[in-house]
Design an enzyme around this catalytic site. Structure first.
Site, PDB file in Angstrom:
ATOM      1  N   ASP A 178     -22.240 -11.062 -13.739  1.00  0.00           N
ATOM      2  CA  ASP A 178     -20.975 -10.860 -14.442  1.00  0.00           C
ATOM      3  C   ASP A 178     -20.909  -9.403 -14.873  1.00  0.00           C
ATOM      4  OD1 ASP A 178     -18.855 -11.042 -16.426  1.00  0.00           O
ATOM      5  OD2 ASP A 178     -19.230 -13.196 -16.423  1.00  0.00           O
ATOM      6  N   ARG A 203     -18.125  -8.124 -16.635  1.00  0.00           N
ATOM      7  CA  ARG A 203     -16.888  -8.010 -17.429  1.00  0.00           C
ATOM      8  C   ARG A 203     -17.049  -7.255 -18.734  1.00  0.00           C
ATOM      9  NH1 ARG A 203     -14.731 -14.064 -17.233  1.00  0.00           N
ATOM     10  NH2 ARG A 203     -16.952 -14.473 -17.164  1.00  0.00           N
TER      11      ARG A 203
END
Ligand SMILES: [Zn+2]
Length: 419
Positions: free
Chosen positions: A331, A333
């Site tokens: 991830d 983000r």
């Protein structure tokens, strides 16, 4: 035929790393309470001596702007006429705007430039808003369905007679204060600057040559807040507040692809935000352009194929692992920036947080915002092929009020084959 080249006028390219280009630019004192002391963000290209930031306006669209100029469709010295562009609704300054380290990735004065920086504008300096606030009606089939199922009612105010939803939309371009960002990541500013420079292929030399320039307008996507009810109520802890912080998933959000829960969760968040506003509270849905966990859609589709072509087929036990194999991380983000938008509105407490993500929850609470209830997506809204995602996330520590799946049960949660 001799083609006309509108740009190649024989002039040399002047590298922006030459400090004399910045002349006597106005300083930015990030976090200062008085906007004139804080100083405007000036990313104009038309008068380079006024510039006091690295990069230019428009996020990722800055490349299209350059293309328009290169092809002769757009004048490089165009100065925006901002008549009648002022915010449809005011966002008043909040204490969070001035607390050190609270807002690092957007300019809280970004919607107010026409007013608070008037004296600079009158001197002929081009200052562009980085936040725009407008109003609209939303027409969504799921909302029509919610009205038919009597989960929502037409009140003539928030839900209109024609079953539209009234909303205030706030578009926010990224404005990064590099010292505060390095502080938030607990890394040295020089490391941050050097890595941003080298890992973008040397796109912004000033990151390493102009340590006096503290603000960067990165060429990345923007964020949009959709507010249901009164915007000012977001800062009022007496009002019930429902919030969904949503990262872009074009395949599901727009096209209804059923491999994940994104659109159902997004629209469920909108429905509940509307319901909250109807009972006197306020709802907010923030949409971040961070496609495919900020790894991009090409990476995301590669991962889908890798998941579905495994010997055992797509299953929840290897959901995160397959992403890591392709992308190098699970991830990207960085939810650390996400609460900045909530702090922009002065939010100090969320009654109903529509998210199962532990990363989002941790970032919000670390930003000093209290969360009372965490709301998971209702079981009946989970699409057929999205079971793999939801069970893998539960096992990885995402919020759930049910049992956490074990490795045995994860392997039994299967997705569809490629068809
Ligand atoms: Zn999705």
């Amino acid at each position: 035929m001799i083609s006309h080249d509108p740009v190649d006028d024989g002039s040399h390219v002047i590298l922006s790393s030459h400090s004399n280009q910045f002349g006597s630019a106005i300083r930015i004192n990030w976090g200062a309470q008085d906007p004139l002391e804080r100083g405007p963000v000036i990313g104009t290209i038309s008068n380079k001596t006024d510039r006091n930031v690295i990069g230019t306006h428009g996020g990722s669209y800055t490349v299209y702007r350059a293309l328009s100029i290169a092809s002769g469709h757009f004048s490089s010295d165009h100065r925006p006429d901002l008549t009648h562009t002022d915010p449809a609704v005011a966002v008043e300054p909040q204490p969070s705007w001035f607390e050190e380290g609270r807002i690092v990735s957007l300019d809280p004065w970004g919607a107010h430039t026409n007013v608070v920086f008037r004296e600079f504008l009158d001197q002929g300096i081009s200052i562009q808003p980085t936040i725009a606030i407008t109003q609209a009606h939303l027409t969504l089939p799921e909302i029509h369905g919610a009205i038919e199922a009597e989960r929502l009612s037409v009140d003539g105010e928030i839900v209109t007679e024609s079953r539209d939803v009234r909303v205030t939309k706030i578009a926010i371009d990224p404005v990064w204060h590099l010292p505060s960002i390095s502080e938030r990541f607990k890394i040295k500013e020089s490391t941050l600057r050097k890595t941003l420079f080298s890992e973008t292929g040397g796109m912004f030399p000033e990151l390493v040559t102009r340590s006096d320039l503290k603000v960067w307008l990165p060429p990345i996507g923007s964020s949009t807040a959709y507010v249901f009810g009164h915007v000012a109520d977001l800062a009022n802890p007496e009002r019930e507040l429902t919030c969904r912080v949503h990262d872009e998933c074009n395949g599901s959000d727009v096209f209804g692809s059923d491999i994940c829960t994104c659109r159902p969760y997004l629209v469920f968040g909108i429905e509940d935000a509307v319901r909250t506003a109807q009972r006197g509270g306020v709802g907010i849905v923030v949409y971040f352009r961070k496609e495919g966990r900020a790894l991009g859609e090409v990476t995301k589709f590669l991962v889908y194929n890798a998941r579905k072509r495994q010997p055992d087929g797509d299953n929840a036990a290897t959901y995160f692992h397959r992403t890591e194999c392709v992308a190098g991380v699970q991830d990207a983000r960085f939810q650390e920036f996400m609460p900045d938008v909530l702090n922009y509105f002065g939010i100090t407490k969320i009654d109903n947080l529509h998210s199962m993500s532990n990363m989002k929850y941790d970032a919000i609470t670390a930003a000093g915002i209290r969360v009372i209830n965490r709301i998971k997506i209702p079981e009946d809204l989970i699409p057929a092929d999205a079971r793999v995602e939801i069970e893998a996330k539960k096992a990885a520590g995402y919020f759930s009020d049910g049992d956490t799946p074990n490795s045995e049960s994860l392997r039994s949660v299967k997705g569809r084959d490629l068809t």
